[in-house]
Design an enzyme around this catalytic site. Structure first.
Site, PDB file in Angstrom:
ATOM      1  N   ARG A   1       0.835  -1.211   0.000  1.00 46.57           N
ATOM      2  CA  ARG A   1       0.000   0.000   0.000  1.00 46.57           C
ATOM      3  C   ARG A   1       0.864   1.253   0.000  1.00 46.57           C
ATOM      4  NH1 ARG A   1      -3.038  -3.989   1.814  1.00 46.57           N
ATOM      5  NH2 ARG A   1      -5.331  -3.879   1.747  1.00 46.57           N
TER       6      ARG A   1
ATOM      7  N   ARG B   1      -7.816 -16.309 -10.671  1.00 43.70           N
ATOM      8  CA  ARG B   1      -8.259 -15.488  -9.545  1.00 43.70           C
ATOM      9  C   ARG B   1      -9.264 -14.439 -10.027  1.00 43.70           C
ATOM     10  NH1 ARG B   1      -3.623 -14.090  -5.232  1.00 43.70           N
ATOM     11  NH2 ARG B   1      -5.513 -13.803  -4.007  1.00 43.70           N
TER      12      ARG B   1
ATOM     13  N   SER C   1     -11.726  -7.966  -0.510  1.00 45.79           N
ATOM     14  CA  SER C   1     -11.720  -6.554  -0.113  1.00 45.79           C
ATOM     15  C   SER C   1     -10.711  -5.751  -0.918  1.00 45.79           C
ATOM     16  CB  SER C   1     -11.397  -6.438   1.377  1.00 45.79           C
ATOM     17  OG  SER C   1     -10.063  -6.860   1.651  1.00 45.79           O
TER      18      SER C   1
ATOM     19  N   GLU D   1      -6.644 -14.998   6.111  1.00 39.48           N
ATOM     20  CA  GLU D   1      -5.309 -15.510   5.823  1.00 39.48           C
ATOM     21  C   GLU D   1      -4.758 -16.360   6.959  1.00 39.48           C
ATOM     22  OE1 GLU D   1      -4.380 -11.117   7.019  1.00 39.48           O
ATOM     23  OE2 GLU D   1      -6.091 -12.282   6.292  1.00 39.48           O
TER      24      GLU D   1
ATOM     25  N   HIS E   1      -8.315 -17.701  -3.312  1.00 37.15           N
ATOM     26  CA  HIS E   1      -6.989 -17.167  -2.987  1.00 37.15           C
ATOM     27  C   HIS E   1      -5.936 -17.856  -3.859  1.00 37.15           C
ATOM     28  CE1 HIS E   1      -7.704 -14.975   1.098  1.00 37.15           C
ATOM     29  NE2 HIS E   1      -8.632 -14.695   0.200  1.00 37.15           N
TER      30      HIS E   1
ATOM     31  N   ARG F   1       0.839 -19.799   2.443  1.00 35.50           N
ATOM     32  CA  ARG F   1       0.204 -20.123   3.724  1.00 35.50           C
ATOM     33  C   ARG F   1       0.123 -21.628   3.953  1.00 35.50           C
ATOM     34  NH1 ARG F   1       1.118 -15.360   5.980  1.00 35.50           N
ATOM     35  NH2 ARG F   1       0.051 -13.654   4.911  1.00 35.50           N
TER      36      ARG F   1
END
Length: 432
Positions: free
Chosen positions: A30, A127, A174, A317, A344, A389
């Site tokens: 960001r 995705r 989001s 996550e 994801h 993950r």
């Protein structure tokens, strides 16, 4: 290309270690976007250096920004100095498998002069992207995707975007909301984003976006539910230190509960918008002792986690690591609210069901999550599906299942390239 398999270590005794982690991927990316759009030079201190953040930096360079290393005396890696972009098209953007790159940068590319082609890894091409593509079209931007709603596609940048009000269904991610907000202050009319759909997943990530925008001087109104307004105006340069990545901390903290012992993570923020901060509450509910003292978070456990019924909608996550701890628990667990993680890096619900099942655990896939009924773990080859993950989840399980082999551990380089070294260092420190 996959990496050699990893014979992940089992715990030989109680853990006793301190693990220092690099910066947050979500914050780093960001800040990179905002710095590239700012009115002057910015500096990011202690940024995460991983595949996702390097992809973001290179993509912004393709769009015209200058991003260089600078010597830092406060951290082990260089800071980033960002000279803002005179946005230009004509160069392709490689998204890899980074959701933040493929979703945050199309609105930026719309401000460029000329076409920008977006593509990525094979897994990236499945995705969901339709929400951001349709939103840009509603704002007057031409996007060519041959009707796929996925990568690859071309954003026809014209140097400006009208902006205004746009209604989207961001229930798949989001990131669609954050993408429009990050670039919105440079739209002629700013932007008002209205989410119309099922509850927005990972809302803390949007709150993070709002806070970083305010750090850059943007005027943001988020007082109305499911509506965010960014006023038009310039973005100020940044000089910020990036918080440690709290989601990357999750497997290390979870190890203390799954294997028994104590693990500490320094520099834990007292206030944060990172969704990974939820791991404190989750592990506490599963029987850990959790304490935050002088910005060091410590988790202690006895190796006998309790089952849990938990809604991880806002911190999805964490699902793979929480599922791994649940597989070691003294009773069944249910993880709810995470239907969106099927989109994801892989379908994480199905992947966890297969891999936990392969270790002897009874797993039931739910519409929005998993039910996990523990059983004695047996070693297996734990497949990771190019998903960082999943590597972390496999490492937690291996603590309790000697002989476990984790496929393609280098895929964790997406967010934490040194994960294997840090993990083995945690166990070596405990043995010492």
């Amino acid at each position: 290309m996959t990496s050699p398999d990893w014979h992940a270590p089992a715990a030989s005794g109680r853990l006793d270690a301190t693990v220092t982690l690099p910066g947050s991927k979500s914050l780093t990316n960001r800040y990179l976007v905002l710095a590239a759009l700012a009115s002057d030079v910015s500096r990011l201190r202690r940024p995460l250096r991983s595949r996702d953040t390097e992809l973001m930096a290179q993509a912004l360079r393709q769009l015209g920004a200058s991003i260089d290393d600078a010597t830092s005396t406060a951290s082990g890696s260089p800071d980033w100095i960002i000279h803002p972009a005179t946005l230009r098209g004509g160069r392709p953007v490689d998204c890899g498998l980074a959701g933040t790159v493929m979703r945050f940068l199309p609105p930026v590319a719309a401000l460029a002069s000329g076409p920008v082609t977006f593509d990525g890894d094979e897994h990236a091409r499945v995705r969901p992207m339709a929400a951001i593509i349709d939103a840009l079209r509603d704002l007057g931007v031409t996007v060519e995707d041959e009707g796929r709603g996925t990568l690859p596609f071309v954003v026809e940048g014209t140097g400006s975007v009208r902006g205004g009000r746009v209604v989207i269904d961001a229930s798949a991610s989001s990131q669609f909301v954050s993408a429009l907000l990050l670039a919105g202050s440079l739209f002629e009319e700013g932007v008002t984003v209205v989410h119309d759909g099922k509850p927005l997943p990972s809302l803390p990530h949007v709150e993070m976006t709002v806070e970083t925008l305010r750090d850059a001087g943007a005027a943001v109104d988020d007082s109305e539910a499911n509506t965010w307004r960014v006023e038009p105006g310039e973005l100020l340069p940044l000089d910020v230190t990036v918080e440690p990545d709290l989601s990357n901390a999750a497997p290390f903290l979870a190890a203390a509960l799954a294997a028994g012992g104590r693990v500490s993570v320094p520099d834990w923020p007292g206030h944060t918008t990172q969704a990974g901060d939820m791991i404190r509450d989750v592990l506490d509910r599963m029987g850990a002792e959790v304490s935050l003292d002088s910005r060091t978070l410590t988790v202690a456990g006895d190796g006998r986690p309790s089952g849990i019924d938990v809604d991880l909608h806002d911190a999805a996550e964490l699902t793979p690591v929480v599922a791994a701890v649940a597989a070691c628990a003294d009773g069944p667990s249910i993880i709810r609210g995470v239907a969106h993680i099927r989109g994801h890096e892989t379908d994480r619900i199905s992947a966890l069901s297969r891999e936990l099942g392969g270790m002897g655990v009874e797993v039931t896939e739910l519409d929005d999550g998993l039910r996990i009924d523990p059983a004695p773990l047996r070693p297996s080859t734990f497949h990771t599906y190019a998903d960082h993950r999943m590597v972390m989840a496999g490492a937690v399980l291996a603590l309790r299942a000697p002989g476990t082999v984790i496929e393609d551990p280098a895929t964790v380089g997406k967010t934490l390239p040194r994960f294997v070294d840090l993990w083995q260092g945690m166990l070596e420190a405990s043995e010492g």
